[in-house]
Design a protein around this motif. Structure first.
Motif, PDB file in Angstrom:
ATOM      1  N   GLY A 148       0.775  -1.233   0.000  1.00 10.08           N
ATOM      2  CA  GLY A 148       0.000   0.000   0.000  1.00 10.08           C
ATOM      3  C   GLY A 148       0.801   1.274   0.000  1.00 10.08           C
ATOM      4  N   ARG A 149       2.127   1.192   0.066  1.00  8.61           N
ATOM      5  CA  ARG A 149       2.932   2.407   0.162  1.00  8.61           C
ATOM      6  C   ARG A 149       2.970   3.191  -1.148  1.00  8.61           C
ATOM      7  NH1 ARG A 149       5.762   3.188   4.785  1.00  8.61           N
ATOM      8  NH2 ARG A 149       5.961   1.404   6.182  1.00  8.61           N
ATOM      9  N   SER A 150       2.882   2.524  -2.269  1.00 13.49           N
ATOM     10  CA  SER A 150       2.916   3.204  -3.566  1.00 13.49           C
ATOM     11  C   SER A 150       1.865   2.552  -4.461  1.00 13.49           C
ATOM     12  CB  SER A 150       4.308   3.086  -4.196  1.00 13.49           C
ATOM     13  OG  SER A 150       4.362   3.764  -5.426  1.00 13.49           O
ATOM     14  N   LEU A 151       0.703   3.178  -4.527  1.00 11.92           N
ATOM     15  CA  LEU A 151      -0.461   2.579  -5.164  1.00 11.92           C
ATOM     16  C   LEU A 151      -0.617   3.073  -6.591  1.00 11.92           C
ATOM     17  CD1 LEU A 151      -2.958   0.785  -4.782  1.00 11.92           C
ATOM     18  CD2 LEU A 151      -4.126   2.784  -3.834  1.00 11.92           C
ATOM     19  N   THR A 152      -0.762   2.159  -7.530  1.00 10.75           N
ATOM     20  CA  THR A 152      -0.999   2.480  -8.930  1.00 10.75           C
ATOM     21  C   THR A 152      -2.238   1.748  -9.416  1.00 10.75           C
ATOM     22  OG1 THR A 152       0.333   0.629  -9.731  1.00 10.75           O
ATOM     23  CG2 THR A 152       1.492   2.714  -9.309  1.00 10.75           C
ATOM     24  N   GLU A 153      -2.683   2.080 -10.612  1.00  8.15           N
ATOM     25  CA  GLU A 153      -3.831   1.386 -11.182  1.00  8.15           C
ATOM     26  C   GLU A 153      -3.543  -0.096 -11.357  1.00  8.15           C
ATOM     27  OE1 GLU A 153      -6.481   1.378 -15.305  1.00  8.15           O
ATOM     28  OE2 GLU A 153      -5.585   3.253 -14.588  1.00  8.15           O
ATOM     29  N   LEU A 167      -8.193   0.449  -0.438  1.00  8.71           N
ATOM     30  CA  LEU A 167      -7.284   0.760  -1.534  1.00  8.71           C
ATOM     31  C   LEU A 167      -8.030   1.474  -2.659  1.00  8.71           C
ATOM     32  CD1 LEU A 167      -4.654  -1.716  -2.985  1.00  8.71           C
ATOM     33  CD2 LEU A 167      -6.078  -0.356  -4.494  1.00  8.71           C
ATOM     34  N   THR A 168      -9.186   0.972  -3.008  1.00  4.68           N
ATOM     35  CA  THR A 168      -9.981   1.578  -4.080  1.00  4.68           C
ATOM     36  C   THR A 168     -10.410   2.986  -3.712  1.00  4.68           C
ATOM     37  OG1 THR A 168     -10.799  -0.586  -4.785  1.00  4.68           O
ATOM     38  CG2 THR A 168     -12.093   1.327  -5.445  1.00  4.68           C
ATOM     39  N   GLU A 169     -10.846   3.156  -2.474  1.00  8.71           N
ATOM     40  CA  GLU A 169     -11.283   4.484  -2.033  1.00  8.71           C
ATOM     41  C   GLU A 169     -10.129   5.475  -2.087  1.00  8.71           C
ATOM     42  OE1 GLU A 169     -13.313   6.546   1.891  1.00  8.71           O
ATOM     43  OE2 GLU A 169     -13.486   4.389   1.582  1.00  8.71           O
ATOM     44  N   TYR A 197      -5.076  11.988  -3.566  1.00  6.34           N
ATOM     45  CA  TYR A 197      -4.051  10.961  -3.776  1.00  6.34           C
ATOM     46  C   TYR A 197      -3.477  11.052  -5.183  1.00  6.34           C
ATOM     47  CZ  TYR A 197      -1.612   6.559  -4.006  1.00  6.34           C
ATOM     48  OH  TYR A 197      -0.633   5.612  -4.152  1.00  6.34           O
ATOM     49  N   SER A 198      -2.162  10.899  -5.280  1.00  3.83           N
ATOM     50  CA  SER A 198      -1.460  10.889  -6.562  1.00  3.83           C
ATOM     51  C   SER A 198      -0.994   9.467  -6.854  1.00  3.83           C
ATOM     52  CB  SER A 198      -0.264  11.841  -6.520  1.00  3.83           C
ATOM     53  OG  SER A 198       0.463  11.792  -7.735  1.00  3.83           O
ATOM     54  N   PRO A 199      -1.563   8.794  -7.855  1.00  3.78           N
ATOM     55  CA  PRO A 199      -1.196   7.400  -8.138  1.00  3.78           C
ATOM     56  C   PRO A 199       0.305   7.225  -8.329  1.00  3.78           C
ATOM     57  CG  PRO A 199      -3.131   8.010  -9.394  1.00  3.78           C
ATOM     58  CD  PRO A 199      -2.619   9.275  -8.765  1.00  3.78           C
ATOM     59  N   PRO A 218       4.689   7.953  -3.217  1.00  2.00           N
ATOM     60  CA  PRO A 218       4.919   7.280  -1.931  1.00  2.00           C
ATOM     61  C   PRO A 218       3.978   7.810  -0.870  1.00  2.00           C
ATOM     62  CG  PRO A 218       6.623   8.918  -2.339  1.00  2.00           C
ATOM     63  CD  PRO A 218       5.809   8.823  -3.599  1.00  2.00           C
ATOM     64  N   LEU A 219       3.925   7.107   0.233  1.00  4.97           N
ATOM     65  CA  LEU A 219       3.055   7.494   1.345  1.00  4.97           C
ATOM     66  C   LEU A 219       3.454   8.864   1.866  1.00  4.97           C
ATOM     67  CD1 LEU A 219       0.808   6.284   3.185  1.00  4.97           C
ATOM     68  CD2 LEU A 219       2.632   5.635   4.748  1.00  4.97           C
ATOM     69  N   PRO A 220       2.546   9.837   1.889  1.00  2.31           N
ATOM     70  CA  PRO A 220       2.894  11.178   2.370  1.00  2.31           C
ATOM     71  C   PRO A 220       3.339  11.151   3.832  1.00  2.31           C
ATOM     72  CG  PRO A 220       0.790  11.191   1.206  1.00  2.31           C
ATOM     73  CD  PRO A 220       1.154   9.757   1.419  1.00  2.31           C
ATOM     74  N   GLU A 221       4.200  12.087   4.158  1.00  6.57           N
ATOM     75  CA  GLU A 221       4.691  12.172   5.529  1.00  6.57           C
ATOM     76  C   GLU A 221       3.536  12.496   6.476  1.00  6.57           C
ATOM     77  OE1 GLU A 221       8.076  14.599   8.121  1.00  6.57           O
ATOM     78  OE2 GLU A 221       7.867  14.928   5.963  1.00  6.57           O
ATOM     79  N   GLY A 222       3.545  11.880   7.616  1.00  7.96           N
ATOM     80  CA  GLY A 222       2.492  12.097   8.591  1.00  7.96           C
ATOM     81  C   GLY A 222       1.405  11.052   8.572  1.00  7.96           C
ATOM     82  N   HIS A 223       1.389  10.190   7.571  1.00 10.70           N
ATOM     83  CA  HIS A 223       0.396   9.118   7.527  1.00 10.70           C
ATOM     84  C   HIS A 223       0.796   8.009   8.486  1.00 10.70           C
ATOM     85  CE1 HIS A 223      -2.318  10.038   4.068  1.00 10.70           C
ATOM     86  NE2 HIS A 223      -1.374  10.924   3.868  1.00 10.70           N
ATOM     87  N   GLU A 224      -0.133   7.587   9.307  1.00  9.04           N
ATOM     88  CA  GLU A 224       0.131   6.527  10.276  1.00  9.04           C
ATOM     89  C   GLU A 224      -0.612   5.245   9.947  1.00  9.04           C
ATOM     90  OE1 GLU A 224      -0.953   8.434  13.951  1.00  9.04           O
ATOM     91  OE2 GLU A 224       1.120   9.044  14.321  1.00  9.04           O
ATOM     92  N   PHE A 225      -1.475   5.292   8.940  1.00  6.70           N
ATOM     93  CA  PHE A 225      -2.244   4.119   8.548  1.00  6.70           C
ATOM     94  C   PHE A 225      -1.985   3.794   7.083  1.00  6.70           C
ATOM     95  CE2 PHE A 225      -4.613   5.301  12.265  1.00  6.70           C
ATOM     96  CZ  PHE A 225      -5.147   4.123  12.744  1.00  6.70           C
TER      97      PHE A 225
END
Length: 474
Positions: free
Chosen positions: A78-83, A208-210, A217-219, A222-229
């Protein structure tokens, strides 16, 4: 689970913020995609009314092995999500859910017919078969439109299966004389653990879909800083914070049950207080909440009995002393974290000890059956401990809304202390063992209880599944 099911959280979103759609459809890119998903649901076959079905349709699916996952895999994915990753996840879920359902259907089919004929067990079989039949017919996901159709089916299934846990529990209690208790418990542990697993992978994909469809979100980023989930996985789950939230919720529930002036035990926390680890927050909150609920309830009720039996002994300067404290110790080791909950509530009654970890309760079955019938729905993603305040419901550990897939145990956790269900400890152990942890309890009758929850802290343990239909040896 009363928390937002999103794969990644936007900056500033705290645990507990919820998404709204009941059927879990992601925000549509256009009205055509939403129409496609709705049309798919409209074509869903009606519930089967036959009493039994041929088992041959399951053979191909039962022959497949489930493919277990770990928390670390969920985090990395889930750290770098693409189509492409979204579609890959969709096809994993599309084949994994019917495979896992097929194994459980075969388990039910291999129970004695007198057990299968129980109306509660049969109702669960019908729900599982209908879900299996829908999911196995979903076509390969190749586009985002295909994924929306899959998400609609998954959301419908999650909502429809909310009554499964109490139905299973009632069925097992009613059939306790038709099978050995050990075999019934083996069946329950297998089917409940599999239920947790399906909910985890289904909700992860919906999250993931949401996220992929979110405007922020930018496909591929990487996970933006400050995300804990990442989805359901809390990257830095701090046991101290979970215990604090659950303690406040349990105390609020006790005051609503025993009265605002009730004397509550002090909850003392010691040990490695800065311990953090990746975990699914709702799983941990359910287990800790249940252990604290038992400890507070036992301590309060024992203290009240002692005061009534000998008021002069349990009074100082005319005032009753507070009940003894509940001590919680956090211990961090290289591979795991241990949470010990110690109370002085008098221990487990002698006649309940043989049934402590069993879903079959012997002579106590009829009393528990009456209580279970008052709890019609329980979600499998467990977020325990809600408190009714007038007409408003507040979710106590750290949430402020409803789960998009159903009401997360509101009716269960609002139950008064005398509405015992006999499920708390067995179900808590199922959740603990799902991620390769453990839950043990040592009772000193006449004094109190020490409960030990062990958690794998690295997130590298696969979910603990029964890989094929488990009842062949029964």
């Amino acid at each position: 689970m009363a928390r937002q099911a999103v794969w990644m959280r936007s900056p500033g979103t705290r645990p507990g913020a919820l998404s709204s759609p009941l059927h879990c459809l992601p925000p549509a890119r256009n009205t055509t995609r939403r129409t496609i998903a709705a049309a798919s649901l409209a074509q869903t076959p009606p519930s089967h009314s036959t009493r039994w079905r041929p088992i041959s349709v399951l053979d191909d699916w039962v022959a497949k092995e489930a493919r277990p996952i770990s928390l670390r895999q969920l985090m990395v994915f889930g750290r770098s999500l693409t189509e492409a990753r979204l579609i890959s996840s969709a096809n994993y879920v599309r084949t994994e859910l019917p495979t896992r359902l097929a194994h459980r259907l075969r388990d039910i089919q291999q129970l004695p017919y007198a057990v299968v004929s129980n109306p509660h067990v049969h109702a669960v079989y019908e729900l599982y078969y209908n879900a299996f039949d829908m999911l196995r017919k979903v076509k390969e996901v190749k586009t985002l439109d295909d994924n929306d159709v899959l998400c609609a089916v998954i959301g419908q299934t999650l909502q429809a299966h909310l009554p499964v846990i109490p139905k299973l529990a009632m069925g097992i209690l009613e059939c306790s004389e038709l099978m050995p208790a050990r075999d019934l418990d083996k069946f329950m542990n297998t089917i409940l653990r599999a239920r947790i697993s399906r909910r985890v992978i289904a909700e992860q994909h919906l999250a993931l879909t949401e996220t992929f469809n979110s405007s922020w979100y930018s496909p591929g980023a990487p996970l933006p800083e400050g995300h804990e989930f990442i989805g359901e996985v809390f990257l830095k789950c701090q046991a101290r914070d979970v215990i604090d939230r659950c303690a406040k919720a349990v105390c609020a529930l006790a005051r609503s049950a025993y009265g605002p002036d009730v004397q509550l035990p002090d909850i003392q926390l010691t040990g490695h207080l800065d311990t953090t680890f990746p975990y699914i927050l709702s799983h941990l909150e359910y287990i800790v909440g249940e252990l604290l609920r038992n400890a507070v309830q036992a301590t309060v009720e024992r203290h009240q009995r002692q005061q009534q039996e000998n008021p002069s002994r349990y009074a100082t300067n005319g005032l009753p002393p507070p009940p003894p404290p509940i001590e919680i110790t956090l211990c961090e080791a290289a591979q795991h974290v241990i949470i010990r909950v110690s109370d002085q509530g008098g221990g487990v009654p002698h006649d309940m000890m043989p049934y402590l970890w069993s879903f079959s309760k012997g002579k106590h079955s009829q009393r528990l059956l009456k209580n279970l019938k008052k709890v019609p729905r329980m979600a499998a993603t467990l977020q325990e401990l809600r408190v009714d305040e007038g007409s408003q419901q507040k979710t106590a550990p750290g949430s402020d809304g409803e789960h998009p897939h159903g009401n997360s145990l509101a009716s269960l956790s609002q139950r008064p202390p005398n509405l015992r269900l006999g499920m708390g400890l067995p179900l808590s152990r199922v959740y603990a063992e799902y991620w390769a942890g453990s839950l043990e309890l040592h009772s000193l009758e006449g004094y109190g209880v020490d409960a030990f929850l062990q958690i794998s802290k690295l997130g590298n343990k696969n979910e603990q599944l029964t890989m094929r239909a488990s009842m062949d040896a029964v």
